[in-house]
Design a protein around this motif. Structure first.
Motif, PDB file in Angstrom:
ATOM      1  N   ALA A  87       0.829  -1.206   0.000  1.00  0.00           N
ATOM      2  CA  ALA A  87       0.000   0.000   0.000  1.00  0.00           C
ATOM      3  C   ALA A  87       0.863   1.256   0.000  1.00  0.00           C
ATOM      4  O   ALA A  87       0.573   2.224  -0.728  1.00  0.00           O
ATOM      5  CB  ALA A  87      -0.926  -0.009   1.218  1.00  0.00           C
ATOM      6  N   ALA A  88       1.924   1.254   0.794  1.00  0.00           N
ATOM      7  CA  ALA A  88       2.825   2.412   0.831  1.00  0.00           C
ATOM      8  C   ALA A  88       3.502   2.615  -0.525  1.00  0.00           C
ATOM      9  O   ALA A  88       3.667   3.746  -0.989  1.00  0.00           O
ATOM     10  CB  ALA A  88       3.875   2.218   1.923  1.00  0.00           C
ATOM     11  N   ALA A  89       3.876   1.510  -1.177  1.00  0.00           N
ATOM     12  CA  ALA A  89       4.510   1.605  -2.496  1.00  0.00           C
ATOM     13  C   ALA A  89       3.540   2.150  -3.535  1.00  0.00           C
ATOM     14  O   ALA A  89       3.920   2.949  -4.401  1.00  0.00           O
ATOM     15  CB  ALA A  89       5.029   0.229  -2.915  1.00  0.00           C
ATOM     16  N   ILE A  90       2.277   1.743  -3.465  1.00  0.00           N
ATOM     17  CA  ILE A  90       1.266   2.250  -4.405  1.00  0.00           C
ATOM     18  C   ILE A  90       1.058   3.753  -4.203  1.00  0.00           C
ATOM     19  O   ILE A  90       0.920   4.515  -5.165  1.00  0.00           O
ATOM     20  CB  ILE A  90      -0.059   1.481  -4.226  1.00  0.00           C
ATOM     21  CG1 ILE A  90       0.111   0.035  -4.697  1.00  0.00           C
ATOM     22  CG2 ILE A  90      -1.196   2.152  -4.988  1.00  0.00           C
ATOM     23  CD1 ILE A  90      -1.077  -0.851  -4.394  1.00  0.00           C
ATOM     24  N   LEU A  91       1.044   4.182  -2.933  1.00  0.00           N
ATOM     25  CA  LEU A  91       0.920   5.616  -2.658  1.00  0.00           C
ATOM     26  C   LEU A  91       2.124   6.395  -3.189  1.00  0.00           C
ATOM     27  O   LEU A  91       1.972   7.494  -3.727  1.00  0.00           O
ATOM     28  CB  LEU A  91       0.776   5.843  -1.152  1.00  0.00           C
ATOM     29  CG  LEU A  91      -0.577   5.470  -0.532  1.00  0.00           C
ATOM     30  CD1 LEU A  91      -0.521   5.614   0.975  1.00  0.00           C
ATOM     31  CD2 LEU A  91      -1.691   6.339  -1.098  1.00  0.00           C
ATOM     32  N   MET A  92       3.327   5.829  -3.053  1.00  0.00           N
ATOM     33  CA  MET A  92       4.521   6.512  -3.542  1.00  0.00           C
ATOM     34  C   MET A  92       4.519   6.627  -5.060  1.00  0.00           C
ATOM     35  O   MET A  92       5.090   7.575  -5.617  1.00  0.00           O
ATOM     36  CB  MET A  92       5.784   5.776  -3.070  1.00  0.00           C
ATOM     37  CG  MET A  92       6.027   5.847  -1.577  1.00  0.00           C
ATOM     38  SD  MET A  92       6.130   7.533  -0.926  1.00  0.00           S
ATOM     39  CE  MET A  92       7.614   8.118  -1.727  1.00  0.00           C
ATOM     40  N   GLN A  93       3.872   5.685  -5.740  1.00  0.00           N
ATOM     41  CA  GLN A  93       3.792   5.751  -7.195  1.00  0.00           C
ATOM     42  C   GLN A  93       2.965   6.937  -7.679  1.00  0.00           C
ATOM     43  O   GLN A  93       3.082   7.338  -8.839  1.00  0.00           O
ATOM     44  CB  GLN A  93       3.212   4.446  -7.762  1.00  0.00           C
ATOM     45  CG  GLN A  93       4.266   3.367  -7.983  1.00  0.00           C
ATOM     46  CD  GLN A  93       3.765   2.275  -8.892  1.00  0.00           C
ATOM     47  OE1 GLN A  93       2.608   1.856  -8.811  1.00  0.00           O
ATOM     48  NE2 GLN A  93       4.624   1.806  -9.777  1.00  0.00           N
ATOM     49  N   GLU A  94       2.122   7.486  -6.822  1.00  0.00           N
ATOM     50  CA  GLU A  94       1.372   8.675  -7.198  1.00  0.00           C
ATOM     51  C   GLU A  94       2.329   9.857  -7.435  1.00  0.00           C
ATOM     52  O   GLU A  94       2.072  10.710  -8.282  1.00  0.00           O
ATOM     53  CB  GLU A  94       0.368   9.042  -6.091  1.00  0.00           C
ATOM     54  CG  GLU A  94      -0.724   8.009  -5.873  1.00  0.00           C
ATOM     55  CD  GLU A  94      -1.702   7.955  -7.033  1.00  0.00           C
ATOM     56  OE1 GLU A  94      -1.903   9.000  -7.690  1.00  0.00           O
ATOM     57  OE2 GLU A  94      -2.255   6.871  -7.290  1.00  0.00           O
ATOM     58  N   TRP A  95       3.419   9.911  -6.664  1.00  0.00           N
ATOM     59  CA  TRP A  95       4.402  10.983  -6.816  1.00  0.00           C
ATOM     60  C   TRP A  95       5.524  10.589  -7.763  1.00  0.00           C
ATOM     61  O   TRP A  95       6.106  11.447  -8.423  1.00  0.00           O
ATOM     62  CB  TRP A  95       4.988  11.356  -5.456  1.00  0.00           C
ATOM     63  CG  TRP A  95       4.036  12.099  -4.573  1.00  0.00           C
ATOM     64  CD1 TRP A  95       3.715  13.426  -4.643  1.00  0.00           C
ATOM     65  CD2 TRP A  95       3.264  11.563  -3.508  1.00  0.00           C
ATOM     66  NE1 TRP A  95       2.792  13.737  -3.682  1.00  0.00           N
ATOM     67  CE2 TRP A  95       2.497  12.614  -2.951  1.00  0.00           C
ATOM     68  CE3 TRP A  95       3.137  10.289  -2.935  1.00  0.00           C
ATOM     69  CZ2 TRP A  95       1.622  12.452  -1.890  1.00  0.00           C
ATOM     70  CZ3 TRP A  95       2.280  10.110  -1.868  1.00  0.00           C
ATOM     71  CH2 TRP A  95       1.540  11.186  -1.370  1.00  0.00           C
TER      72      TRP A  95
END
Length: 205
Positions: free
Chosen positions: A123-131
């Motif tokens: 989940a944290a990696a998916i959020l980081m992909q937004e940036w």
């Protein structure tokens, strides 16, 4: 015959009884307890819950879940005060129910968190992909996993300090979202699709 309510502590090599050393301060424990209850599900899963149960249903669900968690923590607190041990809460099950139950409780807790860590990293990696959309999910997963590993391998004081600030960020983010949400509801911030403040018109939708 040894009493079941007072588990023995093995003496160390010099014959003295081992004791615990408190490295965490009160502020560490308070922030850890607040931040530990905030997971990625609150940020990534709330939209789906609200769409299925509605705003009022989602609030009621969180209240009921919070009360259940609060009662469980009260029970654990009572057990920890009555029977202070250096191990996990599996020791309570082993002492009051049986060694087999304590063994399974400890392993199930470990397995549960092993699975949870995987979902948290993803989940944290998916959020980081937004940036950073060009980077891969596994790369961020590796970065966060290494960070958690180093934090746990460090001293208790370093772990507590890092967890304090990370938990502070989560708590501050939730409070900021609440303030911004109320600002949208009462019309202080323009809300797309509404000419006037929506107030509580969507509460039972």
């Amino acid at each position: 015959m040894q009493s079941r309510s007072q588990p023995s502590q093995r003496p160390s090599a010099d014959g003295s009884t081992p004791s615990l050393k408190r490295a965490m301060t009160t502020r560490h424990l308070i922030m850890l307890s607040l931040g530990g209850a905030i997971g990625t599900g609150l940020f990534m899963g709330s939209g789906e819950v609200i769409s299925q149960a509605g705003p009022l249903g989602a609030v009621l669900a969180y209240i009921i879940g919070g009360l259940i968690a609060y009662m469980v923590m009260l029970c654990l607190g009572e057990l920890a005060v009555h029977l202070p041990v250096s191990g996990s809460f599996g020791a309570f099950a082993a002492n009051y129910i049986g060694p087999g139950t304590g063994y399974m409780v400890s392993w199930m807790y470990w397995l549960g968190w092993s699975a949870t860590l995987g979902t948290e990293f993803t989940a944290a990696a998916i959020l980081m992909q937004e940036w950073f959309p060009q980077t891969s999910v596994w790369l961020w997963t590796l970065v966060f996993a290494a960070g958690v590993l180093l934090s746990n391998l460090s001293s208790t004081r370093t772990f507590a300090e890092s967890e304090f600030w990370l938990s502070f960020i989560k708590v501050a983010t939730v409070l900021l979202f609440i303030v911004l949400g109320f600002a949208c509801i009462f019309g202080f911030i323009p809300f797309q699709g509404y000419e006037s403040a929506p107030l509580f018109s969507n509460l039972t939708s």
